[in-house]
Design a protein around this motif. Structure first.
Motif, PDB file in Angstrom:
ATOM      1  N   UNK A  68       0.838  -1.196   0.000  1.00 28.26           N
ATOM      2  CA  UNK A  68       0.000   0.000   0.000  1.00 28.26           C
ATOM      3  C   UNK A  68       0.878   1.253   0.000  1.00 28.26           C
ATOM      4  N   UNK A  69       1.779   1.357   0.978  1.00 24.87           N
ATOM      5  CA  UNK A  69       2.562   2.592   1.118  1.00 24.87           C
ATOM      6  C   UNK A  69       3.536   2.810  -0.038  1.00 24.87           C
ATOM      7  N   UNK A  70       4.275   1.755  -0.384  1.00 24.62           N
ATOM      8  CA  UNK A  70       5.223   1.919  -1.485  1.00 24.62           C
ATOM      9  C   UNK A  70       4.477   2.028  -2.827  1.00 24.62           C
ATOM     10  N   UNK A  71       3.316   1.358  -2.895  1.00 27.52           N
ATOM     11  CA  UNK A  71       2.484   1.473  -4.099  1.00 27.52           C
ATOM     12  C   UNK A  71       2.018   2.907  -4.299  1.00 27.52           C
ATOM     13  N   UNK A  72       1.644   3.571  -3.192  1.00 30.12           N
ATOM     14  CA  UNK A  72       1.233   4.984  -3.295  1.00 30.12           C
ATOM     15  C   UNK A  72       2.402   5.834  -3.771  1.00 30.12           C
ATOM     16  N   UNK A  73       3.577   5.503  -3.269  1.00 33.15           N
ATOM     17  CA  UNK A  73       4.780   6.222  -3.698  1.00 33.15           C
ATOM     18  C   UNK A  73       4.951   6.139  -5.211  1.00 33.15           C
ATOM     19  N   UNK A  74       4.704   4.943  -5.757  1.00 30.14           N
ATOM     20  CA  UNK A  74       4.856   4.765  -7.204  1.00 30.14           C
ATOM     21  C   UNK A  74       3.725   5.475  -7.955  1.00 30.14           C
ATOM     22  N   UNK A  75       2.509   5.324  -7.439  1.00 28.09           N
ATOM     23  CA  UNK A  75       1.359   5.933  -8.116  1.00 28.09           C
ATOM     24  C   UNK A  75       1.499   7.448  -8.196  1.00 28.09           C
ATOM     25  N   UNK A  76       1.934   8.053  -7.080  1.00 23.33           N
ATOM     26  CA  UNK A  76       1.991   9.525  -7.038  1.00 23.33           C
ATOM     27  C   UNK A  76       3.405  10.074  -7.248  1.00 23.33           C
ATOM     28  N   UNK A  77       4.327   9.148  -7.540  1.00 21.00           N
ATOM     29  CA  UNK A  77       5.711   9.560  -7.728  1.00 21.00           C
ATOM     30  C   UNK A  77       6.205  10.362  -6.513  1.00 21.00           C
ATOM     31  N   UNK A  78       5.947   9.799  -5.340  1.00 17.35           N
ATOM     32  CA  UNK A  78       6.280  10.482  -4.088  1.00 17.35           C
ATOM     33  C   UNK A  78       7.233   9.614  -3.271  1.00 17.35           C
ATOM     34  N   UNK A  79       8.069  10.242  -2.436  1.00 16.58           N
ATOM     35  CA  UNK A  79       8.997   9.459  -1.627  1.00 16.58           C
ATOM     36  C   UNK A  79       8.292   8.662  -0.520  1.00 16.58           C
ATOM     37  N   UNK A  80       8.898   7.532  -0.175  1.00 20.51           N
ATOM     38  CA  UNK A  80       8.378   6.698   0.915  1.00 20.51           C
ATOM     39  C   UNK A  80       9.538   6.385   1.864  1.00 20.51           C
ATOM     40  N   UNK A  81       9.359   6.701   3.123  1.00 18.01           N
ATOM     41  CA  UNK A  81      10.400   6.386   4.105  1.00 18.01           C
ATOM     42  C   UNK A  81      10.179   5.008   4.704  1.00 18.01           C
ATOM     43  N   UNK A  82      11.288   4.382   5.043  1.00 12.98           N
ATOM     44  CA  UNK A  82      11.211   3.191   5.880  1.00 12.98           C
ATOM     45  C   UNK A  82      11.563   3.678   7.277  1.00 12.98           C
ATOM     46  N   UNK A  83      10.576   3.645   8.163  1.00 10.01           N
ATOM     47  CA  UNK A  83      10.851   4.163   9.514  1.00 10.01           C
ATOM     48  C   UNK A  83      10.715   3.070  10.574  1.00 10.01           C
ATOM     49  N   UNK A  84      11.783   2.868  11.292  1.00 11.19           N
ATOM     50  CA  UNK A  84      11.740   1.911  12.386  1.00 11.19           C
ATOM     51  C   UNK A  84      11.189   2.606  13.620  1.00 11.19           C
ATOM     52  N   UNK A  85      10.113   2.031  14.121  1.00 10.91           N
ATOM     53  CA  UNK A  85       9.439   2.588  15.277  1.00 10.91           C
ATOM     54  C   UNK A  85      10.073   1.947  16.509  1.00 10.91           C
ATOM     55  N   UNK A  86      11.268   2.397  16.826  1.00 11.92           N
ATOM     56  CA  UNK A  86      12.067   1.652  17.821  1.00 11.92           C
ATOM     57  C   UNK A  86      12.091   2.345  19.178  1.00 11.92           C
TER      58      UNK A  86
END
Ligand code: ATP
Ligand code: MG
Length: 579
Positions: A68-86
């Motif tokens: 979903x999240x990375x797919x949105x990044x591709x659809x809207x040509x927008x950056x997606x962060x990988x964030x560790x909730x640590x």
């Protein structure tokens, strides 16, 4: 009727899975984003994130969120962060961080920034101090039991803590001492001062910080206090300027708190993130919760997080699933507003579809019985041409050895059989795949009456592809086989569902562990054609007439090990039938 439905359903799946990003109908999250864009939000400020807590390996439910999240990044040509909730050093480890990164990459996605909530600890602390100065947070020094008792119920308001009206100075001083490690764990917490009568229980002065004298995998021993999820998550979104923070439905009641915390740090100059929720994906006959999966690992029910019976991404990879099959699965089920249980046979359908296109065909016999071709010359062998993949014209062909003594599957022979049995019986003909037509003649049995050998004769003119009239002769059945002298012994691990119940963790009075299937693993010593002598870990094949198999990570040239990925037969149709 059922067949008709099934036919349409598979067309539907095929349609969805073949649709490109542009033509697939928009999901409701995309509608929300589109509306924001229509209302003046610039496409340039769109930013998403996938925020795993590194307290376990990712599972197939996470795959939905990743797609979903990375797919949105591709659809809207927008950056997606990988964030560790640590934020919880008691449960988090570097091993999990590494595994998560590998899984996201393997699924085929690229993140913009690799972020850690722990990188924001100082900023979060500074904001917490500002909240205290504003009279919006206070140090509570009661036990957690006392605080729980004051929480009230959804219909009754809670009561104020005796520490709620501490002075700003006292709060600042206590909070600093908490930070400096001057107190024992549990001695104090920092709470937001919101509303102990709020109908939303989460708004009743939630805890923002607790004392933990623990080593953190990134910040070491720098911190003796750690921020709670609600305080951390929205502020991390804000720091990273995430435009749409997508989480699962159980966080819907947290949205009010997410917004309350943001109200207190937001400056009007930058982007204000918004949280939106979608339904968690549950898969049948398994559990998708890291906590529960950890129990399976710790209690030795499975051999590890990547045990091929697990629903983790690492296990699916080891078992032979392709990244595309998991992405197609996530796309096919889409995202929903309500939770439901997705049948695991749909996941299996997706991998079967993909492997059908990719996997070279080979022959292996899992339950062997010896077949002797009495009119084939002793000591002779010949190499026959076998097509690698009828679905792929570029796949070419290979040579397989044929000789007088072969293995066939025990189930492929019956001494006496009715007319519907299209395999080998006495006095009937079948074709050996890529080879000759044979006819059952007699059997040899041991003292207990078990068949030890089947004797047959072959028609020397019937060789497949030889162009003779006999080679074109139609017989009802075709069997796979391997030449005994040339066969490669391999270990085959066959898996059944890990749980016998469709939804093992849905029973109120029973622990999900009670439903573990005791027979989920079957290890078989099988024989494969010699082209499988030189396989590498991860290689995938179709064992003809049986299913798809993948070389296991424990495989060595001395001992080749295969995992059964999935059988050839579609069980999804049956599931539909039951409904
Ligand atoms: P778990 O219970 O397995 O630990 P979690 O939600 O606590 O799940 P996180 O690491 O916090 O695990 O999840 C990272 C992201 O993946 C979150 O946005 C979460 O909502 C999403 N996610 C987790 N499980 C599922 C699921 N089954 N279906 C869809 N999304 C999920
Ligand atoms: Mg979590």
């Amino acid at each position: 009727m059922i067949k008709f439905l099934w036919g349409n359903f598979s067309k539907f799946v095929a349609l969805i899975t073949s649709m490109s990003e542009e033509t697939r109908s928009r999901n409701f999250i995309e509608h929300i984003i589109d509306e924001d864009l229509e209302n003046g939000m610039s496409n340039d400020v769109l930013r998403f994130r996938f925020p795993p807590e590194p307290n376990g390996y990712l599972h197939v439910g996470h795959a939905s969120s990743i797609c979903l999240n990375f797919g949105l990044g591709l659809t809207y040509n927008a950056p997606v962060n990988l964030r560790f909730d640590d934020t919880n050093p008691t449960k988090e480890e570097q091993e999990y961080v590494d595994a998560i990164k590998l899984d996201v990459q393997w699924l085929g996605f690229e993140w913009d920034n690799e972020c850690y909530a722990s990188d924001y600890f100082q900023q979060l602390y500074d904001w917490a101090v500002a909240l205290i100065k504003d009279g919006k947070a206070y140090v509570d020094s009661q036990s957690s039991e006392e605080m729980a008792a004051q929480k009230g119920t959804p219909t009754e308001p809670g009561t104020h803590s005796p520490h709620r009206d501490r002075s700003v100075e006292e709060n600042l001083s206590l909070f600093e001492k908490m930070k400096n490690g001057e107190f024992e764990e549990g001695a104090h917490v920092l709470r937001a001062k919101i509303d102990m009568a709020s109908p939303n229980m989460l708004m009743r002065d939630p805890v923002m910080y607790r004392i933990l004298h623990r080593h953190h995998h990134r910040t070491g021993n720098d911190w003796c206090i750690y921020p709670m999820y609600d305080w951390t998550h929205g502020e991390s979104d804000y720091i990273e300027q995430v435009s749409h923070s997508l989480c699962t439905l159980e966080f819907k009641p947290h949205r009010e708190l997410y917004n309350w915390f943001l109200d207190n740090v937001y400056t009007n100059e930058d982007l204000r993130p918004k949280q939106r929720e979608f339904a968690r994906r549950n898969l049948s006959h398994t559990v998708v919760s890291k906590r529960k999966l950890l129990r399976l690992v710790e209690e030795g029910v499975v051999t590890g997080w990547d045990d091929p019976r697990m629903p983790t991404i690492s296990a699916l990879r080891r078992r032979g699933y392709t990244p595309a099959s998991i992405r197609n699965f996530a796309d096919t089920i889409g995202i929903a507003k309500r939770e439901n249980l997705v049948d695991v046979s749909l996941l299996e359908y997706c991998v079967r579809e993909d492997l059908n296109k990719l996997a070279p065909r080979v022959m292996a016999v899992l339950n062997p019985v010896k077949l002797v071709i009495t009119n084939y010359p002793e000591g002779e062998e010949e190499w026959l041409t076998a097509e690698n993949n009828p679905e792929d014209e570029n796949a070419g062909s290979r040579q397989v050895p044929f000789s007088r003594e072969l293995y066939i599957e025990r189930e492929d022979f019956k001494e006496e059989a009715n007319r519907k049995f299209f395999r080998l019986t006495l006095n009937k003909e079948v074709r050996l795949k890529n080879a000759y037509i044979i006819k059952g003649e007699s059997v040899v049995k041991d003292a207990d009456g078990n068949i030890t050998e089947i004797h047959c004769t072959y028609d020397p003119k019937s060789r497949s592809g030889s162009g003779t009239e006999e080679s074109m002769r139609k017989v009802k059945g075709t069997l796979h086989w391997v030449s005994i002298n040339h066969a490669v012994p391999v270990e085959v691990r066959q898996y059944d569902r890990l749980f016998m119940d469709e939804a093992p963790d849905s029973h109120k009075d029973k622990d999900f562990m009670e439903f573990v299937n005791p027979d989920s693993l079957k290890v078989i010593n099988a024989f494969a054609e010699p082209s499988l002598k030189e396989v590498e870990v991860g290689d995938r094949f179709q064992f003809q007439r049986i299913g798809y198999f993948c070389v296991d990570t424990e495989s060595t040239p001395e001992k080749i090990v295969f995992n059964k990925t999935v059988g050839l037969r579609d069980t999804w149709a049956k599931v539909q039938e039951k409904k």
